[in-house]
Structures are given as C-alpha cells and as structure tokens.
Design a protein around this motif. Structure first.
Motif, PDB file in Angstrom:
ATOM      1  N   ALA A 154      -7.799   6.321  15.328  1.00 49.42           N
ATOM      2  CA  ALA A 154      -8.435   5.107  15.868  1.00 49.42           C
ATOM      3  C   ALA A 154      -7.977   3.882  15.071  1.00 49.42           C
ATOM      4  CB  ALA A 154      -9.949   5.255  15.815  1.00 49.42           C
ATOM      5  N   LEU A 155      -7.726   4.088  13.793  1.00 49.77           N
ATOM      6  CA  LEU A 155      -7.282   2.970  12.943  1.00 49.77           C
ATOM      7  C   LEU A 155      -5.807   2.681  13.139  1.00 49.77           C
ATOM      8  CD1 LEU A 155      -9.005   4.045   9.615  1.00 49.77           C
ATOM      9  CD2 LEU A 155      -9.540   1.963  10.909  1.00 49.77           C
ATOM     10  N   TRP A 156      -5.009   3.745  13.324  1.00 54.13           N
ATOM     11  CA  TRP A 156      -3.551   3.585  13.332  1.00 54.13           C
ATOM     12  C   TRP A 156      -2.958   4.631  14.274  1.00 54.13           C
ATOM     13  CZ3 TRP A 156      -0.260   0.082  12.937  1.00 54.13           C
ATOM     14  CH2 TRP A 156       1.026   0.214  12.415  1.00 54.13           C
ATOM     15  N   PRO A 157      -2.757   4.247  15.523  1.00 53.06           N
ATOM     16  CA  PRO A 157      -2.330   5.238  16.537  1.00 53.06           C
ATOM     17  C   PRO A 157      -0.988   5.889  16.244  1.00 53.06           C
ATOM     18  CG  PRO A 157      -2.442   3.016  17.463  1.00 53.06           C
ATOM     19  CD  PRO A 157      -3.030   2.934  16.095  1.00 53.06           C
ATOM     20  N   PHE A 158      -0.197   5.319  15.333  1.00 51.06           N
ATOM     21  CA  PHE A 158       1.074   5.968  14.961  1.00 51.06           C
ATOM     22  C   PHE A 158       0.830   7.223  14.116  1.00 51.06           C
ATOM     23  CE2 PHE A 158       2.080   1.484  15.659  1.00 51.06           C
ATOM     24  CZ  PHE A 158       3.084   1.603  16.606  1.00 51.06           C
ATOM     25  N   LYS A 159      -0.399   7.350  13.656  1.00 53.29           N
ATOM     26  CA  LYS A 159      -0.841   8.538  12.896  1.00 53.29           C
ATOM     27  C   LYS A 159      -0.028   8.773  11.626  1.00 53.29           C
ATOM     28  CE  LYS A 159      -1.189  11.244  16.786  1.00 53.29           C
ATOM     29  NZ  LYS A 159      -1.493  12.491  17.499  1.00 53.29           N
ATOM     30  N   ARG A 160       0.475   7.703  11.048  1.00 56.09           N
ATOM     31  CA  ARG A 160       1.190   7.833   9.779  1.00 56.09           C
ATOM     32  C   ARG A 160       0.213   7.521   8.637  1.00 56.09           C
ATOM     33  NH1 ARG A 160       4.415   9.498  12.910  1.00 56.09           N
ATOM     34  NH2 ARG A 160       6.671   9.238  12.901  1.00 56.09           N
TER      35      ARG A 160
ATOM     36  N   ASP B 225      -9.269  19.042   9.887  1.00 55.82           N
ATOM     37  CA  ASP B 225     -10.416  18.131   9.963  1.00 55.82           C
ATOM     38  C   ASP B 225     -10.253  17.182  11.155  1.00 55.82           C
ATOM     39  OD1 ASP B 225     -12.435  16.282   9.600  1.00 55.82           O
ATOM     40  OD2 ASP B 225     -12.229  16.236   7.418  1.00 55.82           O
ATOM     41  N   GLU B 226     -10.791  17.585  12.308  1.00 56.88           N
ATOM     42  CA  GLU B 226     -10.594  16.807  13.541  1.00 56.88           C
ATOM     43  C   GLU B 226     -11.284  15.452  13.481  1.00 56.88           C
ATOM     44  OE1 GLU B 226     -11.610  19.204  16.947  1.00 56.88           O
ATOM     45  OE2 GLU B 226     -10.223  20.780  16.292  1.00 56.88           O
ATOM     46  N   GLN B 227     -12.449  15.430  12.858  1.00 56.40           N
ATOM     47  CA  GLN B 227     -13.219  14.184  12.753  1.00 56.40           C
ATOM     48  C   GLN B 227     -12.430  13.123  11.971  1.00 56.40           C
ATOM     49  OE1 GLN B 227     -16.478  12.898  13.232  1.00 56.40           O
ATOM     50  NE2 GLN B 227     -16.029  11.199  11.835  1.00 56.40           N
ATOM     51  N   MET B 228     -11.871  13.563  10.853  1.00 54.24           N
ATOM     52  CA  MET B 228     -11.081  12.651  10.008  1.00 54.24           C
ATOM     53  C   MET B 228      -9.803  12.217  10.747  1.00 54.24           C
ATOM     54  SD  MET B 228     -11.396  11.371   6.931  1.00 54.24           S
ATOM     55  CE  MET B 228     -12.087  12.466   5.713  1.00 54.24           C
ATOM     56  N   ALA B 229      -9.198  13.173  11.475  1.00 50.74           N
ATOM     57  CA  ALA B 229      -7.977  12.855  12.229  1.00 50.74           C
ATOM     58  C   ALA B 229      -8.269  11.814  13.304  1.00 50.74           C
ATOM     59  CB  ALA B 229      -7.404  14.126  12.847  1.00 50.74           C
ATOM     60  N   ALA B 230      -9.430  11.934  13.960  1.00 49.91           N
ATOM     61  CA  ALA B 230      -9.802  10.971  15.012  1.00 49.91           C
ATOM     62  C   ALA B 230     -10.044   9.590  14.407  1.00 49.91           C
ATOM     63  CB  ALA B 230     -11.049  11.474  15.733  1.00 49.91           C
ATOM     64  N   GLU B 231     -10.706   9.582  13.252  1.00 45.22           N
ATOM     65  CA  GLU B 231     -10.962   8.315  12.537  1.00 45.22           C
ATOM     66  C   GLU B 231      -9.639   7.627  12.197  1.00 45.22           C
ATOM     67  OE1 GLU B 231     -13.211   7.891   8.611  1.00 45.22           O
ATOM     68  OE2 GLU B 231     -14.449   9.300   9.695  1.00 45.22           O
ATOM     69  N   HIS B 232      -8.711   8.437  11.708  1.00 44.91           N
ATOM     70  CA  HIS B 232      -7.394   7.930  11.301  1.00 44.91           C
ATOM     71  C   HIS B 232      -6.627   7.396  12.513  1.00 44.91           C
ATOM     72  CE1 HIS B 232      -3.049   9.097  10.090  1.00 44.91           C
ATOM     73  NE2 HIS B 232      -3.291   7.898   9.603  1.00 44.91           N
TER      74      HIS B 232
ATOM     75  N   PRO C 229      -0.025   6.423   4.405  1.00 41.61           N
ATOM     76  CA  PRO C 229      -1.439   6.152   4.194  1.00 41.61           C
ATOM     77  C   PRO C 229      -1.924   4.963   5.027  1.00 41.61           C
ATOM     78  CG  PRO C 229      -0.173   5.073   2.481  1.00 41.61           C
ATOM     79  CD  PRO C 229       0.820   5.773   3.383  1.00 41.61           C
ATOM     80  N   VAL C 230      -3.268   4.875   5.143  1.00 44.93           N
ATOM     81  CA  VAL C 230      -3.916   3.707   5.756  1.00 44.93           C
ATOM     82  C   VAL C 230      -5.033   3.290   4.807  1.00 44.93           C
ATOM     83  CG1 VAL C 230      -5.354   2.918   7.677  1.00 44.93           C
ATOM     84  CG2 VAL C 230      -3.392   4.400   8.138  1.00 44.93           C
ATOM     85  N   LEU C 231      -5.123   1.998   4.551  1.00 44.19           N
ATOM     86  CA  LEU C 231      -6.184   1.481   3.689  1.00 44.19           C
ATOM     87  C   LEU C 231      -7.138   0.649   4.537  1.00 44.19           C
ATOM     88  CD1 LEU C 231      -6.835   1.083   0.475  1.00 44.19           C
ATOM     89  CD2 LEU C 231      -6.022  -1.232   0.904  1.00 44.19           C
ATOM     90  N   VAL C 232      -8.427   0.827   4.319  1.00 44.71           N
ATOM     91  CA  VAL C 232      -9.415  -0.033   4.967  1.00 44.71           C
ATOM     92  C   VAL C 232     -10.170  -0.747   3.856  1.00 44.71           C
ATOM     93  CG1 VAL C 232     -11.416  -0.171   6.496  1.00 44.71           C
ATOM     94  CG2 VAL C 232      -9.605   1.498   6.966  1.00 44.71           C
ATOM     95  N   ASP C 233     -10.070  -2.070   3.867  1.00 45.69           N
ATOM     96  CA  ASP C 233     -10.693  -2.864   2.811  1.00 45.69           C
ATOM     97  C   ASP C 233     -11.545  -3.956   3.441  1.00 45.69           C
ATOM     98  OD1 ASP C 233     -11.395  -4.041   0.456  1.00 45.69           O
ATOM     99  OD2 ASP C 233      -9.429  -4.938   0.053  1.00 45.69           O
ATOM    100  N   ASP C 234     -12.838  -3.865   3.221  1.00 46.43           N
ATOM    101  CA  ASP C 234     -13.748  -4.890   3.721  1.00 46.43           C
ATOM    102  C   ASP C 234     -13.560  -5.085   5.241  1.00 46.43           C
ATOM    103  OD1 ASP C 234     -15.757  -6.676   3.357  1.00 46.43           O
ATOM    104  OD2 ASP C 234     -14.469  -8.333   2.689  1.00 46.43           O
ATOM    105  N   GLY C 235     -13.418  -3.990   5.958  1.00 53.54           N
ATOM    106  CA  GLY C 235     -13.278  -4.043   7.422  1.00 53.54           C
ATOM    107  C   GLY C 235     -11.866  -4.347   7.901  1.00 53.54           C
ATOM    108  N   CYS C 236     -10.950  -4.560   6.966  1.00 52.61           N
ATOM    109  CA  CYS C 236      -9.578  -4.913   7.355  1.00 52.61           C
ATOM    110  C   CYS C 236      -8.678  -3.671   7.184  1.00 52.61           C
ATOM    111  CB  CYS C 236      -9.139  -6.064   6.452  1.00 52.61           C
ATOM    112  SG  CYS C 236      -7.416  -6.457   6.565  1.00 52.61           S
ATOM    113  N   THR C 237      -7.912  -3.341   8.239  1.00 50.92           N
ATOM    114  CA  THR C 237      -7.016  -2.177   8.178  1.00 50.92           C
ATOM    115  C   THR C 237      -5.645  -2.628   7.695  1.00 50.92           C
ATOM    116  OG1 THR C 237      -8.193  -1.150  10.007  1.00 50.92           O
ATOM    117  CG2 THR C 237      -5.996  -0.289   9.535  1.00 50.92           C
ATOM    118  N   VAL C 238      -5.167  -1.982   6.652  1.00 49.07           N
ATOM    119  CA  VAL C 238      -3.855  -2.340   6.085  1.00 49.07           C
ATOM    120  C   VAL C 238      -2.968  -1.099   6.156  1.00 49.07           C
ATOM    121  CG1 VAL C 238      -2.655  -3.384   4.118  1.00 49.07           C
ATOM    122  CG2 VAL C 238      -5.091  -3.851   4.471  1.00 49.07           C
ATOM    123  N   VAL C 239      -1.775  -1.248   6.749  1.00 46.54           N
ATOM    124  CA  VAL C 239      -0.860  -0.114   6.888  1.00 46.54           C
ATOM    125  C   VAL C 239       0.482  -0.438   6.241  1.00 46.54           C
ATOM    126  CG1 VAL C 239      -1.927   0.719   9.008  1.00 46.54           C
ATOM    127  CG2 VAL C 239      -0.045  -0.925   9.134  1.00 46.54           C
ATOM    128  N   GLU C 240       1.295   0.599   6.094  1.00 45.02           N
ATOM    129  CA  GLU C 240       2.618   0.545   5.468  1.00 45.02           C
ATOM    130  C   GLU C 240       2.434   0.459   3.950  1.00 45.02           C
ATOM    131  OE1 GLU C 240       5.807   0.925   6.792  1.00 45.02           O
ATOM    132  OE2 GLU C 240       4.690   1.536   8.546  1.00 45.02           O
TER     133      GLU C 240
END
Ligand SMILES: N[C@@H](CCC(=O)N[C@@H](CS)C(=O)NCC(=O)O)C(=O)O
Length: 217
Positions: free
Chosen positions: A44-50, A35-42, A52-63
C-alpha cells in the motif's frame, strides 16, 4: 519512524548502516516472507514492492539513497554521511551511484537469474553482469588507491552503499586477488561496527542465499 525492511536485503542494510552509525531510533517492520499483513502494508505504501521503505511522520520515503538523504536532513547525528561542502557532497553522491548501478545492479542480476526456472535463465544477461562487475572492480580498485573510505577520509553515504554491494558481489562474482584495494576496502567495511551489526543480524538468513553462501565473512 518505521522502516520496512529485511535484514538480509542489501539495500536495507545500506539504510540500516546509516541508522546504526547515528544510533537513530526507529521501529523495524521486518517483511517476513509469510507475513501477509505486513506485505499488504508495504505494498500500500510502495506498489513496486521494493525494500526498504521509510515512513516518517506520515511521510513515505523510498529509494535507499533518498532515505539516507532524508535522515541527514531530518534526523542528523554525530556522523555526517553527506558533507556540508557541496563539492565534497557531489563526490559522495557520485560514488553512491557507482556502487548501486555498477556493483549492486549486476550482483542482483546474477543472484535473481539463479532463482529462475532453468528454461528462463538469461545467459547473456548474466555474462554481461559478470563483465560489468569486473570493470567495476577494476575502476574501484584504482579509485580506492590511498583512500580509506569511498569518498576520502570520512565514512559517508557512499560507504553505506558500498558495504552490502561489495559484500554480496564478492559472493556472486568473487573479487579477484589483483584487486587488492577493493578487497582491503571490503575488509574495512566488514570491521565497521554499523555494518558488522547488519551482517550479524542477517547471518541466520544465509541459507537463503540462492547461489549458496560461502563459509566466510
Ligand atoms: N533502487 C532501490 C533498490 C531496492 C531493491 O532492489 N530492493 C530489493 C531488496 S535489496 C528488493 O526489494 N527486492 C525485491 C524484489 O526485487 O522483488 C533502492 O535503492 O532502494
């Protein structure tokens, strides 16, 4: 809330357990390999490409640990995964670090090495990872003596970390019979409905396990 994750990925399961414990609603953005579209979305949010990533109310939370801390703060449910008491919370966070750093990390070293081309394999790195896991099993076996959950009587963030870590570590480097407390703890984790659900959702992906998934669990 959107969670970018994959059901078979151990750190994703760690966060899924927290979400399932409290029946927290979220939109599951599954990163399928094609799924290239989903991979690009991911990315863009987290260039380390690890994950999970959570997006809550416009805020990106990682780790994963921070995502669970975020859930506790912004979407608390009946199951408190981090105790209010600061000293008890310290123990939970310490055990969370133990499972990530000394179980998940060497487990990933062994698994990822096995998908490298033979000429790029790191024999010393893998031997050190196996030694680290043996030390971790020994230490955890002692720590779990008389304990139901990683930080005592209550299920916590530390158990969210421990469940997938011990699940896959045992596949990569079996937990020896001498470590009966670790083996019993792993069985308790597998019986916990939130983790049982995560394991069930990941079952179709078992053929992808590079070392070959054992016929159990
Ligand atoms: N420290 C990170 C570790 C995340 C991590 O290693 N995720 C794995 C999946 S379990 C991943 O994204 N692997 C993909 C890769 O290494 O390219 C966390 O706690 O979230």
């Amino acid at each position: 809330m959107k969670l970018y994750a994959h059901p078979f990925a151990s750190y994703c399961q760690k966060v899924l357990i927290a979400l399932y414990e409290n029946r927290t609603p979220f939109e599951y953005r599954v990163l399928a390999p094609d799924d290239e579209q989903m991979a690009a979305e991911h990315e863009a949010l987290w260039p380390f490409k690890r994950l999970p990533v959570l997006v809550d109310d416009g805020c990106t939370v990682v780790e994963s640990s921070i995502i669970i801390e975020h859930l506790e703060l912004r979407h608390p449910g009946p199951v408190r995964l981090i105790p209010d008491d600061a000293r008890a919370a310290l123990e939970v966070r310490m055990m969370d670090r133990v499972f990530d750093n000394y179980v998940s990390t060497p487990m990933q070293t062994i698994v990822f090495d096995s998908i490298r081309a033979v000429e790029n394999r790191d024999r010393q790195g893998v031997a050190e990872a196996r030694e680290l896991l043996e030390t971790a099993y020994r230490w955890i076996d002692h720590a779990m003596m008389g304990r139901e959950w990683a930080a005592g009587d209550a299920f916590s963030l530390a158990d969210c970390a421990a469940a997938p870590a011990l699940f896959y570590a045992d596949w990569a480097h079996p937990i020896g019979e001498a470590f009966s407390n670790v083996r019993a703890y792993r069985r308790r984790l597998l019986a916990r409905p939130s983790f049982a659900r995560a394991v069930g959702e990941a079952r179709p992906f078992r053929p992808l396990f590079p070392l070959g998934a054992p016929d159990r669990d």
